[in-house]
Each structure stands twice: as C-alpha cells, then as structure tokens.
Scaffold this active site. Sequence first.
Site, PDB file in Angstrom:
ATOM      1  N   TYR A  11      34.581  46.943  60.580  1.00 56.70           N
ATOM      2  CA  TYR A  11      35.106  45.654  60.685  1.00 56.70           C
ATOM      3  C   TYR A  11      34.274  45.019  62.147  1.00 56.70           C
ATOM      4  CZ  TYR A  11      38.524  47.967  57.065  1.00 56.70           C
ATOM      5  OH  TYR A  11      38.978  48.516  56.304  1.00 56.70           O
TER       6      TYR A  11
ATOM      7  N   HIS B 119      45.752  38.498  41.146  1.00 57.01           N
ATOM      8  CA  HIS B 119      45.144  39.431  42.332  1.00 57.01           C
ATOM      9  C   HIS B 119      43.691  40.315  41.531  1.00 57.01           C
ATOM     10  CE1 HIS B 119      45.160  42.445  45.469  1.00 57.01           C
ATOM     11  NE2 HIS B 119      43.698  43.218  44.335  1.00 57.01           N
ATOM     12  N   GLU B 120      44.145  40.460  40.780  1.00 58.38           N
ATOM     13  CA  GLU B 120      42.270  41.243  39.897  1.00 58.38           C
ATOM     14  C   GLU B 120      42.057  40.030  39.429  1.00 58.38           C
ATOM     15  OE1 GLU B 120      42.455  44.181  40.117  1.00 58.38           O
ATOM     16  OE2 GLU B 120      44.310  44.490  40.777  1.00 58.38           O
TER      17      GLU B 120
ATOM     18  N   GLU C 167      41.343  42.178  48.988  1.00 53.11           N
ATOM     19  CA  GLU C 167      42.060  42.683  48.286  1.00 53.11           C
ATOM     20  C   GLU C 167      43.077  40.783  48.690  1.00 53.11           C
ATOM     21  OE1 GLU C 167      42.915  44.542  46.781  1.00 53.11           O
ATOM     22  OE2 GLU C 167      41.171  45.869  47.409  1.00 53.11           O
TER      23      GLU C 167
ATOM     24  N   HIS D  82      45.847  55.895  45.993  1.00 53.91           N
ATOM     25  CA  HIS D  82      44.542  55.284  46.845  1.00 53.91           C
ATOM     26  C   HIS D  82      44.503  56.835  47.940  1.00 53.91           C
ATOM     27  CE1 HIS D  82      46.596  51.615  45.533  1.00 53.91           C
ATOM     28  NE2 HIS D  82      45.411  50.881  46.220  1.00 53.91           N
TER      29      HIS D  82
ATOM     30  N   ARG E 150      42.966  47.525  54.179  1.00 53.38           N
ATOM     31  CA  ARG E 150      43.332  46.464  53.919  1.00 53.38           C
ATOM     32  C   ARG E 150      44.251  45.744  53.047  1.00 53.38           C
ATOM     33  NH1 ARG E 150      39.005  48.680  48.201  1.00 53.38           N
ATOM     34  NH2 ARG E 150      37.799  49.772  50.669  1.00 53.38           N
TER      35      ARG E 150
HETATM   36  O1  X8Z Z   1      46.738  48.716  44.339  1.00 54.90           O
HETATM   37  C1  X8Z Z   1      46.868  47.086  44.286  1.00 54.90           C
HETATM   38  C2  X8Z Z   1      45.851  45.851  43.528  1.00 54.90           C
HETATM   39  C3  X8Z Z   1      43.806  46.880  42.678  1.00 54.90           C
HETATM   40  S1  X8Z Z   1      43.326  46.630  44.117  1.00 54.90           S
HETATM   41  C4  X8Z Z   1      46.713  47.071  42.681  1.00 54.90           C
HETATM   42  N1  X8Z Z   1      47.343  46.996  45.801  1.00 54.90           N
HETATM   43  C5  X8Z Z   1      47.988  48.197  46.411  1.00 54.90           C
HETATM   44  C6  X8Z Z   1      48.614  48.730  45.760  1.00 54.90           C
HETATM   45  O2  X8Z Z   1      49.171  48.798  44.599  1.00 54.90           O
HETATM   46  O3  X8Z Z   1      49.591  50.154  46.089  1.00 54.90           O
HETATM   47  C7  X8Z Z   1      47.645  45.958  45.434  1.00 54.90           C
HETATM   48  C8  X8Z Z   1      49.009  45.902  46.354  1.00 54.90           C
HETATM   49  C9  X8Z Z   1      48.881  46.946  47.043  1.00 54.90           C
HETATM   50 ZN    ZN Z   2      43.272  44.414  45.072  1.00 56.21          ZN
END
Ligand code: X8Z
Ligand code: ZN
Length: 603
Positions: free
Chosen positions: A213, A374-375, A402, A502, A511
């Site tokens: 960052y 978002h995508e 994001e 994640h 992020r």
């Molecule tokens: O993972 C995502 C996106 C893909 S970059 C759908 N998000 C996080 C999650 O689902 O936990 C968007 C909001 C937070």
């Molecule tokens: Zn995303």
Amino acid sequence: MKNVLSIVALMILMTAVPVAGQDPVPAPTPAEVEAFVAAAEEELLELWIRKERAAWVQENFINLDTENIASLAYEELMARTAALAKDATRFTGLELSYDLARKLNMIKLSLPLAAPADPSKQSELAGIAASLTSMYSTGKYCPQGDGDCKTLGDLSRTMAASRDTTELLEAWTGWRSISPPMRGKYARFAELGNAGAQELGMADLGAMWRAMYDMPPEAFAAELDRLWKQVKPLYEALHCHVRAELAEEYGSDLVKPGEPIPAHLLGNMWAQSWLNIYDLVMDPEDAGADVDVTRILRDKGVTEIDMVKYGEAFFTSLGFEPLPASFWERSLFSKPEDREVVCHASAWDIDWEDDLRIKMCIEINEEDFTTVHHELGHNFYQRAYNIQDPLYRNSAHDGFHEGIGDTVALSITPEYLVKVGLLDALPQEAGDRGRLMRHALEKIAFLPFGMVVDQWRWQVFSGATPPAEFNAAWWELREKYQGVKPPVVRTEADFDPGAKYHVPANTPYARYFMAQILQFQFHRALCQAAEFEGDLHQCSIYANDAAGKKLRDMLAMGASRAWPEALYAVAGTTKMDGGALLDYFAPLHEWLNEQNKDRTCGW
Ligand code: X8Z
Ligand code: ZN
C-alpha cells in the site's frame, strides 16, 4: 537528496574498488536495470497469462487433472516471481527513476503468495493452494452420508429465507462440515507461505500483504484501525436496532440484550450481509418508498444475461466502450448442472488486454444484481489500464479494484430504474428510509467482517495464533468486531475460517473493507463532478459525462502512480476517509439513534 546521492556514489565506488585477487564487480548501470525490468515484465506477463488460462479451466471444470495443471502453472509463476524478486535486490541502493524503483518493488509484491526457493516446497505449496480452493468449491453438506447433499447455494438460500431456527442452525453448521479437513493443510500453507515471504525479506506473509500500500506495513494496519473507528458508531447503531428486532422475532432467550447476536439469524452464511432479514428489521410504515429490486427483477422477467446487460449499459453510459463479443461467448453466467465449478463470483482478464470474462452462478435477486456490477467494475478497470506497462496493469491498490463496480451500483436509484425501464414510475410515498436500510444491511453490516478476516490471518501468519487456537481466535475476532457469536459450541475440531471462500482461496480481504469506505468517497466526488445537488443517497451518475470522464481517467492510471495520487485524481484528497459513508447514511443513522434511545446497545 544530497546525502542519498553521496551514499549511492560511495556504494558504486565501493563495489568498483578492486580487491586483491578478484576482478572488480562493476555496479549495474541504469540501462542494465531498465533491461532487467523490461525482461521481467515480459516474462511475467507470459506466466500470468499461462496461469490465468489454467486457473480458468480448473475453476470451470474442477477435477483432479485440471487441479494439477493449475497447480503447476502457479508453481512456475511463484518460482519465477520469487527468483526475479531476489535477483532484483542487486539493484538495492541504486538511485533509480521513479518507474524503475516502483516496478522493482512491485515484482516482489505481485502475488499474494511467495514460494520458498526449495523446489519441493514450491510444488507442495502450489499443490496445497490448488487443493484448498477445490475443497471449498466442491464442498457439500451431506446429512445422510452421500445421498442427499446440499451445496453452498442451497444452504445460502435457507440462510436467506428461513425463519425457523432449527433449519437455520442446520444450514449454518452443515456448511461448516466442509472445512475441518482443511485445517492441517492450512497450517502447512501458512508455514510455507511465511518461509517464502521471509526469503523476500518480509517478517511473514501477513507483513507482505500489508506492504502492498505504498506505506510501511505498520502504517497500513494503523490506517485500517483509524477507518474502522470512524465508522464504528454507525455499525453499533445498526447492530443495536437489528438485535432488538431479532429479539422480537425469535425471543430474548435466544437473542439476549447486551450480548452478541447468534450468527445464524442474520440471513447470510457468514453474517457479512444482513440484507436478507430486511423484512424483520424495517416496518413498512417506517420505510417510505422502499424499492425492492429483487421483486422488480423477478416481476419484469429479467434473466441472468439481462442483469449483465444492464450492468454493461451503465458503464457505456459513462463513456466506456462496450464489452467485447468474446466476453459474452466465454463468460459463465449460470451454475452448470453437469460439472463442478467455482461459483464464487469473479472477473477475469485472461490475456491482460481485452479477453475479459466473468464467472458467476447468478441468481435473480438484488444481491447478485449488485455483484454483477461489482464484477463488471473489475473488467472495465482491467481494460482501462491495459495501456500501461505490464507491472502497472493493476488497480491503484486492491481496495480500488473492489470498489469501482460498487460505486456504480450506488447509482442504482429509483430514478435510474425508471430511466432504464425497470420501474414504471417513481414511488409515491415520501422518504426513502427503506432503501437506505437495505444498503446499510449490505454495506454497514459488512464493515467489521471486512476487518475480521485479515486480522485473523495476520495473527496466524505472525504466529500470534498457533494452529491449536485457529478456531478460538476466529470467534474472538468475530465477537469483538461484529458482535456475533456462534450458535453452538465450537472447538478446535472445527475450522470455521475455512468455510469462507477467501481463506482457502488465499485472497486478501482488507481490500473489501477499504472498498466499502472508498466507494462512498468515489460516489460523492463523482456526484460533485455531475453537479448533483441533494442527498448523497439520491444521486445517480448514470449517463453523466463529467463523472464518467473522471472515473475513466483514474482507472486508466492503473498502478502507475502511488494510490494516494489516484485517489486525488478522483476525490481531490490523498486520504481514505469514512466521512462520505457517514454522510450518505446520516438520515438513517439519525433514525437508528432515535429507535435505540431506550435500548441498551453494545455487547
Ligand atoms: O468476493 C467478493 C466478490 C468477488 S471479488 C464477489 N466479495 C466479498 C465476499 O463475497 O466475501 C464482494 C464483497 C465481499
Ligand atoms: Zn471483487
């Protein structure tokens, strides 16, 4: 500056001084550094593309072979990246141009994972990474053994719609049956990832993530704390109201005043968005003009592809070129029946140029309508910065990536819906508290979760949380930040962090917290550019040229400058700031405080 120059001159002199019996090693010239960086960029670009193709196939056709192929491509990329980063240390201390110095540093930080130099460890690490992703994505809850199994999609629908606590509890614990087998692998993953980061001179993998960052890692951690403190009072007000309304629904034996909320009652598998319990927390008389996007989409017969078309049309209204034909041919929009895929939504730029795609198991509802935007935000960003050198083909920082699509989705106002024909006429009722509440349940509820995931991983990577405390540490953080608690006793036989995409996918999470803050800063600045006057939550930048130009210019910068400069270009400030978010929700915050005045808040 003078000092730096003389130190550099001294070092060059020292390296060139002949030592008895040895040839002098001349210091690298700027031309050599330039050639090194150019060659590294060319090689990395090729490896990125190769890895991306392999990952695309793996995630669209999960099986042992595709997992293997993807793992090999990632292994090769990790190995070469680490080797180049180590090689680049030859140039440490040289006086370099802004771009060369920036790019050399970026090589080291271009992946969220670093492999140790030992080839057997490289393949072990890549193998674990690929298998964790597959385990998550093929994970199912099978109450009667192998017979009738439930996917995350099935269980999430129960979490969203059911108001039966027995059903909710089963869906909640059921999904968490997929992650205990990840526990040992994750511990080893952390060990190997740390070793790789340490070889690059970082304290651990968490410190490597925090180094991305344009500021010292400690300063970044402090930035997040500062931002969280800024928005916390609004979260606490929302939490207080929601807990009281849940106690009305489920009784105060289950939802106790003054205590954390049981995590299975909030409408979402991770309690990260509370949108699905809107009906429990907002009386229609208080809501005013409540626009229910899910109902609109379904009533209008909007399909998955239509949802994406609406998203694309928003971006083209801002002056972006339409998506290429290949986007429509190659993307995945619906969950296939015949094979295992990674359903967690993602955006891709396979050739780092314009082979853009999304991969998403779209459902027709408001949450996924936002996620489509978002995508697409990722895709339009990717294409905007394809004019940059390979190492600069990235966002200013990952929170920017994001936040772009979400910024656009904030402009999905009732006026916008009327303009594009999704709503026949503006609602007659006065006020729009309902819409603000829906946004708060999605975005304000998310904030502490956005903190938790990486606070946990930072502790794991630093060793502060040993494997024997993985689950306990997770719930400590969930309680501290979110004010939620597990609905049943959890032990170290569980591995609840692994039930969140994640973590097995090794995608950094801070992020998303930053994106929630930034999207309101972007929205406010773009609304100012559009000369909008009125409450921030009523502004839509749809089809506005001035806002579009501002946004396009920032996206085109990619990662070529430190992120504060990109922020400055759009928002006229170099600091991330929760003020715009607080501004946006001010009318709701006031109402929540009123509702809460005789309640005991906090946990
Ligand atoms: O993972 C995502 C996106 C893909 S970059 C759908 N998000 C996080 C999650 O689902 O936990 C968007 C909001 C937070
Ligand atoms: Zn995303």
